[in-house]
Motif scaffolding. Structure first.
Motif, PDB file in Angstrom:
ATOM      1  N   ASN A 187      -7.283  -5.957  -6.607  1.00 20.68           N
ATOM      2  CA  ASN A 187      -7.948  -7.006  -5.436  1.00 20.68           C
ATOM      3  C   ASN A 187      -7.228  -6.770  -4.055  1.00 20.68           C
ATOM      4  N   VAL A 188      -6.153  -5.808  -4.268  1.00 27.89           N
ATOM      5  CA  VAL A 188      -5.487  -5.825  -3.091  1.00 27.89           C
ATOM      6  C   VAL A 188      -5.541  -4.095  -2.448  1.00 27.89           C
ATOM      7  N   GLY A 189      -5.634  -3.327  -3.233  1.00 25.05           N
ATOM      8  CA  GLY A 189      -5.737  -2.002  -2.966  1.00 25.05           C
ATOM      9  C   GLY A 189      -4.373  -1.202  -3.149  1.00 25.05           C
ATOM     10  N   ARG A 190      -4.540  -0.077  -2.784  1.00 24.17           N
ATOM     11  CA  ARG A 190      -3.316   0.942  -2.617  1.00 24.17           C
ATOM     12  C   ARG A 190      -2.390   0.665  -1.736  1.00 24.17           C
ATOM     13  N   ILE A 191      -1.120   0.578  -1.909  1.00 25.33           N
ATOM     14  CA  ILE A 191      -0.098   0.234  -0.979  1.00 25.33           C
ATOM     15  C   ILE A 191       1.247   1.440  -1.016  1.00 25.33           C
ATOM     16  N   ALA A 192       1.336   2.108   0.135  1.00 28.18           N
ATOM     17  CA  ALA A 192       2.272   3.000   0.221  1.00 28.18           C
ATOM     18  C   ALA A 192       3.587   2.466   0.227  1.00 28.18           C
ATOM     19  N   ILE A 193       4.483   2.799  -0.926  1.00 25.54           N
ATOM     20  CA  ILE A 193       5.812   2.251  -0.701  1.00 25.54           C
ATOM     21  C   ILE A 193       7.217   3.194  -1.031  1.00 25.54           C
ATOM     22  N   ALA A 194       6.684   4.472  -1.168  1.00 27.23           N
ATOM     23  CA  ALA A 194       7.802   5.533  -1.476  1.00 27.23           C
ATOM     24  C   ALA A 194       8.265   5.994  -0.217  1.00 27.23           C
ATOM     25  N   GLY A 195       9.679   5.913  -0.396  1.00 26.31           N
ATOM     26  CA  GLY A 195      10.551   6.095   0.822  1.00 26.31           C
ATOM     27  C   GLY A 195      10.985   4.790   1.523  1.00 26.31           C
ATOM     28  N   LEU A 196      10.601   3.613   0.948  1.00 26.73           N
ATOM     29  CA  LEU A 196      11.146   2.466   1.255  1.00 26.73           C
ATOM     30  C   LEU A 196      12.093   1.990   0.553  1.00 26.73           C
ATOM     31  N   THR A 197      12.865   0.980   1.391  1.00 28.91           N
ATOM     32  CA  THR A 197      13.825   0.090   0.545  1.00 28.91           C
ATOM     33  C   THR A 197      13.081  -0.977  -0.069  1.00 28.91           C
ATOM     34  N   VAL A 198      13.881  -1.604  -0.982  1.00 30.08           N
ATOM     35  CA  VAL A 198      13.121  -2.634  -1.535  1.00 30.08           C
ATOM     36  C   VAL A 198      12.727  -3.693  -0.882  1.00 30.08           C
ATOM     37  N   GLY A 199      13.702  -4.164   0.287  1.00 30.93           N
ATOM     38  CA  GLY A 199      13.362  -5.073   1.046  1.00 30.93           C
ATOM     39  C   GLY A 199      12.067  -4.701   2.293  1.00 30.93           C
ATOM     40  N   ASP A 200      11.989  -3.389   2.455  1.00 35.19           N
ATOM     41  CA  ASP A 200      10.895  -2.839   3.371  1.00 35.19           C
ATOM     42  C   ASP A 200       9.528  -2.891   2.343  1.00 35.19           C
ATOM     43  N   ALA A 201       9.698  -2.375   1.265  1.00 28.45           N
ATOM     44  CA  ALA A 201       8.477  -2.390   0.352  1.00 28.45           C
ATOM     45  C   ALA A 201       7.978  -3.855  -0.142  1.00 28.45           C
ATOM     46  N   GLU A 202       9.044  -4.873  -0.065  1.00 35.77           N
ATOM     47  CA  GLU A 202       8.469  -6.048  -0.164  1.00 35.77           C
ATOM     48  C   GLU A 202       7.621  -6.641   0.847  1.00 35.77           C
ATOM     49  N   ALA A 203       8.203  -6.236   2.281  1.00 35.31           N
ATOM     50  CA  ALA A 203       7.277  -6.805   3.316  1.00 35.31           C
ATOM     51  C   ALA A 203       5.910  -6.064   3.706  1.00 35.31           C
ATOM     52  N   GLN A 210       4.046  -8.154 -13.573  1.00 32.69           N
ATOM     53  CA  GLN A 210       3.164  -7.043 -13.767  1.00 32.69           C
ATOM     54  C   GLN A 210       3.869  -5.919 -13.215  1.00 32.69           C
ATOM     55  N   GLY A 211       4.246  -4.689 -14.009  1.00 34.11           N
ATOM     56  CA  GLY A 211       4.722  -3.390 -13.458  1.00 34.11           C
ATOM     57  C   GLY A 211       3.757  -2.374 -12.968  1.00 34.11           C
ATOM     58  N   TYR A 212       4.107  -1.919 -11.953  1.00 36.34           N
ATOM     59  CA  TYR A 212       3.147  -0.721 -11.379  1.00 36.34           C
ATOM     60  C   TYR A 212       4.033   0.406 -10.959  1.00 36.34           C
ATOM     61  N   ARG A 213       3.600   1.601 -11.354  1.00 34.90           N
ATOM     62  CA  ARG A 213       4.429   2.963 -11.188  1.00 34.90           C
ATOM     63  C   ARG A 213       3.804   3.594 -10.006  1.00 34.90           C
ATOM     64  N   VAL A 214       4.793   3.991  -9.393  1.00 33.29           N
ATOM     65  CA  VAL A 214       4.599   4.516  -7.925  1.00 33.29           C
ATOM     66  C   VAL A 214       4.101   5.991  -8.178  1.00 33.29           C
ATOM     67  N   GLN A 215       2.719   6.233  -7.583  1.00 33.05           N
ATOM     68  CA  GLN A 215       1.953   7.341  -8.022  1.00 33.05           C
ATOM     69  C   GLN A 215       2.386   8.863  -7.139  1.00 33.05           C
ATOM     70  N   ASP A 216       1.761   9.811  -7.314  1.00 31.68           N
ATOM     71  CA  ASP A 216       2.346  10.891  -6.741  1.00 31.68           C
ATOM     72  C   ASP A 216       2.148  10.815  -5.163  1.00 31.68           C
ATOM     73  N   ASP A 217       1.023  10.237  -4.826  1.00 31.56           N
ATOM     74  CA  ASP A 217       1.054   9.952  -3.202  1.00 31.56           C
ATOM     75  C   ASP A 217       2.033   8.830  -2.760  1.00 31.56           C
ATOM     76  N   GLY A 218       2.608   8.358  -3.506  1.00 34.61           N
ATOM     77  CA  GLY A 218       3.569   7.506  -3.072  1.00 34.61           C
ATOM     78  C   GLY A 218       3.278   5.906  -2.916  1.00 34.61           C
ATOM     79  N   THR A 219       1.885   5.745  -3.608  1.00 38.17           N
ATOM     80  CA  THR A 219       1.495   4.365  -3.400  1.00 38.17           C
ATOM     81  C   THR A 219       1.326   3.650  -5.037  1.00 38.17           C
ATOM     82  N   ILE A 220       1.094   2.356  -4.743  1.00 42.65           N
ATOM     83  CA  ILE A 220       1.032   1.609  -6.114  1.00 42.65           C
ATOM     84  C   ILE A 220      -0.685   0.847  -6.000  1.00 42.65           C
ATOM     85  N   SER A 221      -1.212   0.633  -6.944  1.00 43.95           N
ATOM     86  CA  SER A 221      -2.404   0.090  -6.806  1.00 43.95           C
ATOM     87  C   SER A 221      -2.582  -1.103  -7.261  1.00 43.95           C
ATOM     88  N   ILE A 222      -2.794  -2.287  -6.673  1.00 43.47           N
ATOM     89  CA  ILE A 222      -2.580  -3.528  -6.978  1.00 43.47           C
ATOM     90  C   ILE A 222      -4.141  -4.121  -6.925  1.00 43.47           C
TER      91      ILE A 222
END
Length: 452
Positions: free
Chosen positions: A151-167, A137-149
């Motif tokens: 049953n999980v909610g919004r998670i801020a991943i903008a500015g993170l590396t792939v490894g940090d975002a995965e963590a 499933q693909g998720y676009r990073v919104q203007d506030d820097g988050t993705i919405s999953i």
């Protein structure tokens, strides 16, 4: 009868005083000059060309351009000093940016991340079991820097590396008591881009991905530079308020310039012929869209545009003024003169910034040597002495072109201001000129006397 007619014509010429005096170059001392004849040979050619001469130069306006010099826009002051360029505009200045430090890719707004999780329901079809084991499933990073999953909610991943975002996503799964069995990767790179315009196949933006983006790969991604002259073209790179410049020839020949790493937010413009209007419009657009929102920088770019326009107008006016003065004869020129049996006796202006040869004058201004009238054995370049005590001394450089191979020497014989090129007439042409001087009535009277 033919001999009788010739005799009558000869007597008529004698009686009427019709005499033709052909021009010729004669050595020795006369009332006008002291003439010394020197043959033009491979040995004497060097002595003839040793006469000092510096061709007239074009005004400086013809060796300058209104081009944009390399360096920072913020440092352009005063405008006149900033627009100074090398004397050879076909070799753009080289001004490379400092190397970029090694940094991992950081997720940005607009990127699409892909989560691969185990399938929630099994399938009874063995043929499709492999495809059903995971759900992507693909998720676009919104203007506030988050993705919405869900049953999980919004998670801020903008500015993170792939490894940090995965963590961070892993932690969010744990916090919501969801099985954190997943993998995260970037499906679309939309946040980090390099803008490329100018003389390229298809001006557009090129995304910066996990792999470094180099200059040669970026140009290839927009269709290359097309039919441009690498010797005069350049790639202008705008980065963090500073303008850099890479000659296109370096990109093609120098591996170091071709492997110049680009940074997100860079703006490239391929300038194929110092077309600063297009470059200015391109960078103005970049300022309007994203990069240059500060009023001070915009004002400085406007000042640069005005300085370039004034510089271009100044150079154009200077060149047009020189051309007009040249047409009206108000500018000093060096000339040689063609006379004798040439197709077009003329005054031949010596070119600017280079020398001209005897062959240039004969076959350009003189129209060539007429075979029927000219004597190829008697071609002279008459050159006076510059010494104040020898103004009556003339050296007649003699070219015998009965053997056409001798004309090669004419291509190597350099002319000097004030030279006179003289081509003598053939003997048969002298007799033709005598006949042309007779009037029809004189011929008719001679013929009647012969028949009676």
């Amino acid at each position: 009868m033919r001999h009788l007619v010739i005799a009558v014509i000869s007597l008529s010429l004698t009686g009427c005083g019709v005499v033709y005096h052909p021009s010729a170059v004669r050595p020795g001392v006369s009332q006008q000059a002291k003439v010394r004849i020197e043959p033009i040979t491979a040995n004497t050619l060097m002595a003839a060309n040793a006469a000092p001469y510096t061709p007239r130069r074009l005004p400086a306006a013809f060796n300058r351009t209104a081009g944009l010099g390399a360096g920072s826009i913020a440092a352009i002051a005063p405008p006149v000093a900033a627009l100074e360029r090398p004397t050879r505009p076909e070799t753009p200045a080289r001004h490379l940016p400092p190397p970029l430090p090694a940094r991992p890719y950081k997720i940005g707004v607009g990127d699409v991340v892909l989560l691969a999780t185990p399938a929630s329901s099994p399938t009874a079809d063995p043929a499709s079991a492999g495809a059903a084991r995971t759900s992507r499933q693909g998720y676009r990073v919104q203007d506030d820097g988050t993705i919405s999953i869900p049953n999980v909610g919004r998670i801020a991943i903008a500015g993170l590396t792939v490894g940090d975002a995965e963590a961070r996503v892993f932690k969010s799964f744990l916090d919501t008591q969801i099985d954190p069995a997943f993998s995260l990767e970037i499906a679309e790179f939309n946040a980090r881009k390099v803008t490329i315009g100018g003389a390229v196949g298809a001006p557009s933006v090129v995304p910066v991905t996990l792999q470094p983006l180099y200059l040669d790969a970026a140009l290839a991604a927009v269709g290359g530079t097309g039919a441009v002259d690498p010797a005069s073209a350049s790639v202008r790179l705008y980065r963090d308020g500073t303008l850099y410049q890479v000659p296109l020839s370096d990109v093609y020949q120098n591996r170091g310039a071709a492997r110049l790493q680009l940074a997100p937010g860079d703006s490239l413009f391929v300038d194929a012929g110092f077309d600063l209007d297009r470059a200015e419009a391109y960078f103005r657009q970049q300022i309007t869209l994203a990069q240059f929102k500060q009023s001070e920088r915009g004002a400085r770019l406007d000042a640069l545009s005005q300085a370039v326009a004034l510089r271009r107008a100044e150079l154009t006016e200077a060149r047009e003024t020189f051309a007009t003065r040249l047409t009206l004869g108000a500018e000093a020129r060096d000339y040689v003169y063609l006379t004798g049996e040439v197709r077009t006796p003329a005054r031949y202006p010596l070119p600017f910034e280079q020398t001209a040869s005897l062959a240039d004058a004969l076959y350009d201004a003189g129209g060539g040597i007429p075979v029927a009238r000219a004597n190829p054995k008697e071609i002279y370049v008459l050159r006076g002495s510059d010494h104040p005590m020898e103004y009556d001394a003339v050296t007649a450089w003699h070219l015998d072109a009965r053997n056409a191979a001798a004309l090669v020497l004419a291509t190597r014989f350099e002319l000097r201001p004030g030279d006179v090129i003289f081509v003598a007439a053939q003997p048969v042409a002298n007799w033709s000129n005598v006949i042309d001087g007779l009037t029809p009535s004189l011929l008719n009277s001679s013929l009647r006397a012969a028949t009676n």
